[in-house]
Design a protein around this motif. Structure first.
Motif, short mmCIF file in Angstrom:
data_model
loop_
_atom_site.label_atom_id
_atom_site.label_comp_id
_atom_site.label_asym_id
_atom_site.label_seq_id
_atom_site.Cartn_x
_atom_site.Cartn_y
_atom_site.Cartn_z
N GLU A 271 -1.44 28.29 128.34
CA GLU A 271 -0.81 29.28 129.20
C GLU A 271 0.69 29.34 128.90
O GLU A 271 1.31 28.33 128.61
CB GLU A 271 -1.03 28.92 130.67
N GLY A 272 1.23 30.53 128.97
CA GLY A 272 2.66 30.70 128.76
C GLY A 272 3.07 30.87 127.31
O GLY A 272 4.23 31.19 127.03
N LEU A 273 2.15 30.68 126.35
CA LEU A 273 2.46 30.90 124.94
C LEU A 273 2.40 32.40 124.67
O LEU A 273 1.32 32.96 124.54
CB LEU A 273 1.50 30.13 124.04
N TYR A 274 3.56 33.02 124.59
CA TYR A 274 3.63 34.49 124.57
C TYR A 274 3.48 35.07 123.17
O TYR A 274 2.75 36.04 122.98
CB TYR A 274 4.97 34.93 125.17
N ARG A 275 4.17 34.51 122.18
CA ARG A 275 4.16 35.09 120.85
C ARG A 275 3.88 34.04 119.79
O ARG A 275 4.37 32.91 119.88
CB ARG A 275 5.50 35.77 120.53
N ILE A 276 3.13 34.43 118.78
CA ILE A 276 2.94 33.63 117.57
C ILE A 276 3.14 34.58 116.39
O ILE A 276 2.56 35.67 116.37
CB ILE A 276 1.53 33.01 117.49
N LYS A 277 3.94 34.19 115.45
CA LYS A 277 4.22 35.06 114.31
C LYS A 277 4.46 34.21 113.09
O LYS A 277 4.97 33.09 113.17
CB LYS A 277 5.44 35.95 114.59
N GLY A 278 4.07 34.70 111.94
CA GLY A 278 4.32 33.95 110.72
C GLY A 278 3.27 34.19 109.65
O GLY A 278 2.52 35.17 109.69
N TYR A 279 3.21 33.27 108.70
CA TYR A 279 2.27 33.35 107.59
C TYR A 279 1.45 32.07 107.54
O TYR A 279 1.96 30.97 107.79
CB TYR A 279 3.00 33.51 106.25
N VAL A 280 0.16 32.21 107.19
CA VAL A 280 -0.73 31.06 107.10
C VAL A 280 -1.32 31.00 105.69
O VAL A 280 -1.77 32.00 105.14
CB VAL A 280 -1.88 31.16 108.13
N VAL A 296 0.39 38.30 120.52
CA VAL A 296 1.20 38.49 121.70
C VAL A 296 0.26 38.44 122.89
O VAL A 296 -0.68 39.22 122.98
CB VAL A 296 2.00 39.81 121.66
N GLY A 297 0.49 37.47 123.78
CA GLY A 297 -0.47 37.26 124.87
C GLY A 297 -1.83 36.94 124.31
O GLY A 297 -2.00 36.06 123.47
#
Length: 369
Positions: A271-280, A296-297
């Motif tokens: 909960e509360g993890l709003y954004r994840i961005k990047g390369y895998v 996002v969400g």
């Protein structure tokens, strides 16, 4: 960093800004315009009434990058195809000098945010991507608003970020009560208090945009990120914060990630993890491509693209949230590494591919609206 490929053109995040009358939506939009760090913001402003007060309040800041929809509720006045016309007006290359970095839809105080999100997700415009639903709450009037409009509970339940505005106008004990209740009603959404709707724009979108980006992603300052940092082995960086209301963690790994383990992490993200961005880098599971990730969400998308020639193969991720534990996130991501000698095969990619939407395809999973 490579330029976006022709197969996967640069996409502009579209953020939906909602909340009942008087919650501070226009104040927040104006704050973003004044403190966006050079970010080029386009807006779709939707007043309810014949005199377009909200549009007048922001038009001077946006000029030709404003689309105003007066005398009606956006989610009732237009359908998805009509919204596409407005989005096309803002995103076509010749629309705004230099192009836009983000589009904010400021909804009427009487709009139904779920329908707005559906319209953005249903858009056929290849130049945009969903950037999240931000719901504003008036801390002073929260109880009265819930009594008059019981649907506010439903709105909070689908939000990606909830801004509890006017937090300075209520006593501390009352503020904590409202925040706790909002967190309970909003489930996994990030919840942040604010005064005069002052939310750090970097929580919503990148404020140092470059052309070398996928959606909201910019890695210009990843190695020296201002927030909490931990590498994928779980080593902590300095114990600072980008902003008092939220935390960030940057992770980097030369070891490829196991797709099944990463999907387990993403499916149960805190909960509360709003954004994840990047390369895998998925290593042997897909040696030809790296995967840009945008979350996002509860919304999640992967965008595969060929590895740029001569570029070092790394997984690089930035995670941003409110009330998250950066050290714990670093350890959870460390557990997603592939086991040597990285024997994952293409079948392990099935979970990831559910969230890949190739150009021209529809129906990829990614949100539960």
């Amino acid at each position: 960093m490579s330029q976006p490929s022709r197969e996967h053109p640069q996409q502009i995040p579209v953020v939906v800004l909602a909340g009942f009358l008087g919650s501070g939506k226009t104040t927040l939009l104006n704050h973003l315009l004044h403190h966006g760090g050079g970010t080029r913001i386009g807006a779709i402003v939707n007043d309810f009434g014949a005199i377009e007060i909200d549009a007048m309040a922001v038009a001077g800041q946006l000029g030709d990058s404003t689309v105003s929809l007066g005398n009606g509720c956006l989610c009732c006045a237009v359908d998805a195809s009509e919204l596409d016309e407005y989005l096309d007006r803002l995103t076509r290359p010749s629309a705004v000098s230099g192009g836009l970095d983000v589009i904010v839809i400021e909804a009427s105080g009487l709009a139904e945010p779920q329908e707005l999100v559906r319209m953005v997700l249903a858009s056929e415009n290849p130049r945009i991507m969903y950037g999240g639903l931000v719901e504003l709450v008036d801390a002073v009037e929260f109880d009265a608003t819930r009594q008059r409009h019981p649907e506010v509970d439903r709105h909070l339940a689908i939000a990606d970020l909830v801004v509890v505005n006017k937090a300075d106008r209520v006593p501390e004990r009352e503020r904590e009560r409202v925040l706790d209740l909002v967190r309970e009603l909003s489930g996994r959404a990030a919840v942040v208090p604010a005064t005069y709707a002052r939310v750090d724009p970097e929580f919503l979108f990148d404020c140092r945009p470059t052309r070398e980006r996928i959606g909201q992603l910019s890695f210009d300052d990843l190695p020296r990120h201002d927030g909490d940092s931990a590498d994928v082995d779980g080593h902590d960086g300095h114990d600072g914060h980008m902003h008092a209301a939220y935390d960030s963690v940057s992770v980097e790994s030369e070891v490829p990630l196991d797709p099944s383990r990463l999907m387990t992490f993403l499916d149960s993200r805190p909960e509360g993890l709003y954004r994840i961005k990047g390369y895998v880098d998925f290593g042997a599971a897909d040696p030809r491509n790296r995967y840009a990730v945008h979350a996002v969400g509860r919304f999640l998308r992967f965008y595969p693209e060929p590895w740029p020639a001569g570029e070092r193969r790394l997984t690089q991720l930035v995670l941003i949230g409110a009330g998250v534990d950066p050290e714990a996130l670093g350890k959870e991501l460390a557990a997603c590494r592939s086991e040597a000698p990285h024997t994952a095969d293409e079948h392990s990619m099935w979970g990831v591919l559910r969230y890949v939407q190739e150009k021209g395809e529809e129906g990829a999973e990614g949100a539960d609206f």
